[in-house]
Design a protein around this motif. Sequence first.
Motif, PDB file in Angstrom:
ATOM      1  N   THR A   7       0.831  -1.203   0.000  1.00  0.00           N
ATOM      2  CA  THR A   7       0.000   0.000   0.000  1.00  0.00           C
ATOM      3  C   THR A   7       0.865   1.253   0.000  1.00  0.00           C
ATOM      4  O   THR A   7       2.031   1.206   0.382  1.00  0.00           O
ATOM      5  CB  THR A   7      -0.914   0.014   1.235  1.00  0.00           C
ATOM      6  OG1 THR A   7      -0.096  -0.087   2.412  1.00  0.00           O
ATOM      7  CG2 THR A   7      -1.889  -1.152   1.192  1.00  0.00           C
ATOM      8  N   PRO A   8       0.309   2.400  -0.395  1.00  0.00           N
ATOM      9  CA  PRO A   8       1.077   3.639  -0.320  1.00  0.00           C
ATOM     10  C   PRO A   8       1.388   4.019   1.128  1.00  0.00           C
ATOM     11  O   PRO A   8       0.637   3.689   2.050  1.00  0.00           O
ATOM     12  CB  PRO A   8       0.138   4.677  -0.963  1.00  0.00           C
ATOM     13  CG  PRO A   8      -0.809   3.881  -1.795  1.00  0.00           C
ATOM     14  CD  PRO A   8      -0.996   2.589  -1.064  1.00  0.00           C
ATOM     15  N   PHE A   9       2.480   4.713   1.314  1.00  0.00           N
ATOM     16  CA  PHE A   9       2.890   5.202   2.633  1.00  0.00           C
ATOM     17  C   PHE A   9       1.884   6.232   3.122  1.00  0.00           C
ATOM     18  O   PHE A   9       1.525   7.165   2.397  1.00  0.00           O
ATOM     19  CB  PHE A   9       4.281   5.831   2.520  1.00  0.00           C
ATOM     20  CG  PHE A   9       4.860   6.311   3.818  1.00  0.00           C
ATOM     21  CD1 PHE A   9       5.634   5.468   4.598  1.00  0.00           C
ATOM     22  CD2 PHE A   9       4.655   7.613   4.247  1.00  0.00           C
ATOM     23  CE1 PHE A   9       6.180   5.906   5.790  1.00  0.00           C
ATOM     24  CE2 PHE A   9       5.204   8.069   5.430  1.00  0.00           C
ATOM     25  CZ  PHE A   9       5.968   7.203   6.206  1.00  0.00           C
ATOM     26  N   ARG A  10       1.426   6.096   4.358  1.00  0.00           N
ATOM     27  CA  ARG A  10       0.498   7.040   4.976  1.00  0.00           C
ATOM     28  C   ARG A  10       1.267   7.984   5.889  1.00  0.00           C
ATOM     29  O   ARG A  10       1.960   7.533   6.815  1.00  0.00           O
ATOM     30  CB  ARG A  10      -0.581   6.310   5.782  1.00  0.00           C
ATOM     31  CG  ARG A  10      -1.541   5.482   4.950  1.00  0.00           C
ATOM     32  CD  ARG A  10      -2.677   4.933   5.814  1.00  0.00           C
ATOM     33  NE  ARG A  10      -2.170   4.033   6.831  1.00  0.00           N
ATOM     34  CZ  ARG A  10      -2.034   2.720   6.668  1.00  0.00           C
ATOM     35  NH1 ARG A  10      -2.350   2.153   5.509  1.00  0.00           N
ATOM     36  NH2 ARG A  10      -1.583   1.958   7.655  1.00  0.00           N
ATOM     37  N   LEU A  11       1.121   9.265   5.657  1.00  0.00           N
ATOM     38  CA  LEU A  11       1.843  10.250   6.455  1.00  0.00           C
ATOM     39  C   LEU A  11       1.495  10.152   7.930  1.00  0.00           C
ATOM     40  O   LEU A  11       2.360  10.327   8.794  1.00  0.00           O
ATOM     41  CB  LEU A  11       1.527  11.663   5.955  1.00  0.00           C
ATOM     42  CG  LEU A  11       2.031  12.045   4.569  1.00  0.00           C
ATOM     43  CD1 LEU A  11       1.545  13.442   4.212  1.00  0.00           C
ATOM     44  CD2 LEU A  11       3.550  11.974   4.494  1.00  0.00           C
ATOM     45  N   ALA A  12       0.237   9.858   8.247  1.00  0.00           N
ATOM     46  CA  ALA A  12      -0.202   9.850   9.636  1.00  0.00           C
ATOM     47  C   ALA A  12       0.252   8.614  10.395  1.00  0.00           C
ATOM     48  O   ALA A  12       0.078   8.536  11.607  1.00  0.00           O
ATOM     49  CB  ALA A  12      -1.721   9.965   9.703  1.00  0.00           C
ATOM     50  N   GLY A  13       0.863   7.654   9.714  1.00  0.00           N
ATOM     51  CA  GLY A  13       1.400   6.476  10.384  1.00  0.00           C
ATOM     52  C   GLY A  13       0.520   5.251  10.236  1.00  0.00           C
ATOM     53  O   GLY A  13      -0.460   5.238   9.483  1.00  0.00           O
ATOM     54  N   GLY A  14       0.902   4.191  10.961  1.00  0.00           N
ATOM     55  CA  GLY A  14       0.184   2.937  10.863  1.00  0.00           C
ATOM     56  C   GLY A  14       0.556   2.119   9.655  1.00  0.00           C
ATOM     57  O   GLY A  14      -0.205   1.256   9.215  1.00  0.00           O
ATOM     58  N   ASN A  15       1.756   2.365   9.082  1.00  0.00           N
ATOM     59  CA  ASN A  15       2.206   1.647   7.901  1.00  0.00           C
ATOM     60  C   ASN A  15       2.778   0.278   8.262  1.00  0.00           C
ATOM     61  O   ASN A  15       3.329   0.090   9.347  1.00  0.00           O
ATOM     62  CB  ASN A  15       3.278   2.467   7.173  1.00  0.00           C
ATOM     63  CG  ASN A  15       2.749   3.768   6.648  1.00  0.00           C
ATOM     64  OD1 ASN A  15       2.015   3.803   5.676  1.00  0.00           O
ATOM     65  ND2 ASN A  15       3.100   4.873   7.311  1.00  0.00           N
ATOM     66  N   THR A  16       2.655  -0.668   7.335  1.00  0.00           N
ATOM     67  CA  THR A  16       3.283  -1.968   7.492  1.00  0.00           C
ATOM     68  C   THR A  16       4.725  -1.841   7.006  1.00  0.00           C
ATOM     69  O   THR A  16       4.964  -1.645   5.812  1.00  0.00           O
ATOM     70  CB  THR A  16       2.547  -3.052   6.682  1.00  0.00           C
ATOM     71  OG1 THR A  16       1.178  -3.062   7.066  1.00  0.00           O
ATOM     72  CG2 THR A  16       3.152  -4.422   6.949  1.00  0.00           C
ATOM     73  N   LEU A  17       5.658  -1.936   7.928  1.00  0.00           N
ATOM     74  CA  LEU A  17       7.060  -1.672   7.635  1.00  0.00           C
ATOM     75  C   LEU A  17       7.843  -2.971   7.477  1.00  0.00           C
ATOM     76  O   LEU A  17       7.429  -4.010   7.986  1.00  0.00           O
ATOM     77  CB  LEU A  17       7.662  -0.831   8.772  1.00  0.00           C
ATOM     78  CG  LEU A  17       6.986   0.518   9.007  1.00  0.00           C
ATOM     79  CD1 LEU A  17       7.556   1.178  10.261  1.00  0.00           C
ATOM     80  CD2 LEU A  17       7.166   1.428   7.799  1.00  0.00           C
ATOM     81  N   PRO A  18       8.978  -2.851   6.747  1.00  0.00           N
ATOM     82  CA  PRO A  18       9.579  -1.654   6.154  1.00  0.00           C
ATOM     83  C   PRO A  18       8.868  -1.233   4.871  1.00  0.00           C
ATOM     84  O   PRO A  18       7.973  -1.920   4.398  1.00  0.00           O
ATOM     85  CB  PRO A  18      11.020  -2.100   5.870  1.00  0.00           C
ATOM     86  CG  PRO A  18      10.916  -3.569   5.655  1.00  0.00           C
ATOM     87  CD  PRO A  18       9.830  -4.049   6.566  1.00  0.00           C
ATOM     88  N   PHE A  19       9.282  -0.083   4.323  1.00  0.00           N
ATOM     89  CA  PHE A  19       8.721   0.350   3.052  1.00  0.00           C
ATOM     90  C   PHE A  19       9.840   0.674   2.076  1.00  0.00           C
ATOM     91  O   PHE A  19      10.974   0.976   2.461  1.00  0.00           O
ATOM     92  CB  PHE A  19       7.757   1.525   3.227  1.00  0.00           C
ATOM     93  CG  PHE A  19       8.399   2.850   3.504  1.00  0.00           C
ATOM     94  CD1 PHE A  19       8.622   3.765   2.487  1.00  0.00           C
ATOM     95  CD2 PHE A  19       8.762   3.190   4.801  1.00  0.00           C
ATOM     96  CE1 PHE A  19       9.199   4.998   2.750  1.00  0.00           C
ATOM     97  CE2 PHE A  19       9.343   4.427   5.069  1.00  0.00           C
ATOM     98  CZ  PHE A  19       9.560   5.330   4.035  1.00  0.00           C
ATOM     99  N   VAL A  20       9.517   0.571   0.805  1.00  0.00           N
ATOM    100  CA  VAL A  20      10.480   0.678  -0.285  1.00  0.00           C
ATOM    101  C   VAL A  20      10.201   1.934  -1.096  1.00  0.00           C
ATOM    102  O   VAL A  20       9.043   2.248  -1.384  1.00  0.00           O
ATOM    103  CB  VAL A  20      10.377  -0.538  -1.234  1.00  0.00           C
ATOM    104  CG1 VAL A  20      11.406  -0.446  -2.356  1.00  0.00           C
ATOM    105  CG2 VAL A  20      10.493  -1.834  -0.471  1.00  0.00           C
ATOM    106  N   THR A  21      11.247   2.621  -1.505  1.00  0.00           N
ATOM    107  CA  THR A  21      11.157   3.694  -2.490  1.00  0.00           C
ATOM    108  C   THR A  21      12.205   3.401  -3.549  1.00  0.00           C
ATOM    109  O   THR A  21      13.343   3.058  -3.211  1.00  0.00           O
ATOM    110  CB  THR A  21      11.425   5.062  -1.866  1.00  0.00           C
ATOM    111  OG1 THR A  21      10.575   5.235  -0.736  1.00  0.00           O
ATOM    112  CG2 THR A  21      11.163   6.179  -2.867  1.00  0.00           C
TER     113      THR A  21
END
Length: 287
Positions: A250-264
């Motif tokens: 999913t896209p990164f959410r600024l407010a948090g609660g992301n499933t980490l890690p994330f890739v760019t």
Amino acid sequence: MIDERFAAEFLGPVEEAVRRAAAAEIMPRFRALTADEVSEKNGPHDLVTVADRGAEAHLTAALTALLPGSVVVGEEAVAADPDLYTELAGDRPVWIVDPIDGTRTFVRGGEGFCTLVALAHHGELLASWTYAPARDRMATALRGGGARLDGVPLRAGSPADGAPLEIAASYPFHATPATRRALLRLRAEGMRTQGVRIRPCAGSAGLEYVEIARGALDATVFGWENAWDHAAGLLLVAEAGGAHATLAGTPFRLAGGNTLPFVTARDATTTARVRRLLLGEEPGARP
């Protein structure tokens, strides 16, 4: 809701404000800090200096004056009042500020630090500024308007066919067990045989994003989600043609609660491949 056309009016004024903050608060203290001007927030790896606090205060005054009714979510302000982070999910326009991204590098006297500012509304990034004052380099991005480094358009491009994939990845310090397992898969013995080269992330996340946006680095993998470290760079890379995804896809959410890690990464194909590596879905990745 403010939009990119409205945000475009701020590109020049915010750049000037960032340069002024750096000139007034950061560069006079570069390689001139005294011991009592450096302290720890959450241990020896999390430093703060009088330059961080001074630059954030300078930017807070300047940015809220430019856009009345807006709020600043800054690293140092959130350290003092964690509830301020909830403004990222609120109704007001938000300036997301990291006064010195790479404080440890700054304290050591290295040039690899920067000031990060992004403008967001209702969770959408609209514009960003990444300034490396010791090198006098400014990267800017406007949603739908492209990315630039010192005024020159940026295109991330794609990794060359057959070339090793260069990834900067954070270490799993203070990570959840699931995030730690994913990050450690990148360090499996079989990675090099898959044409993947891993190096530690540099001291400044913001400068790593610049490297992706200009095609000098293929991807980054971060195991933390503080918006001030990532907001400016995520828009910069997106406007340069790059992509990002959390471990959940999913896209990164600024407010948090992301499933980490994330890739760019430089493109969507590379983003998807690195995500598969993190999930252990490609040969060579540790299960």
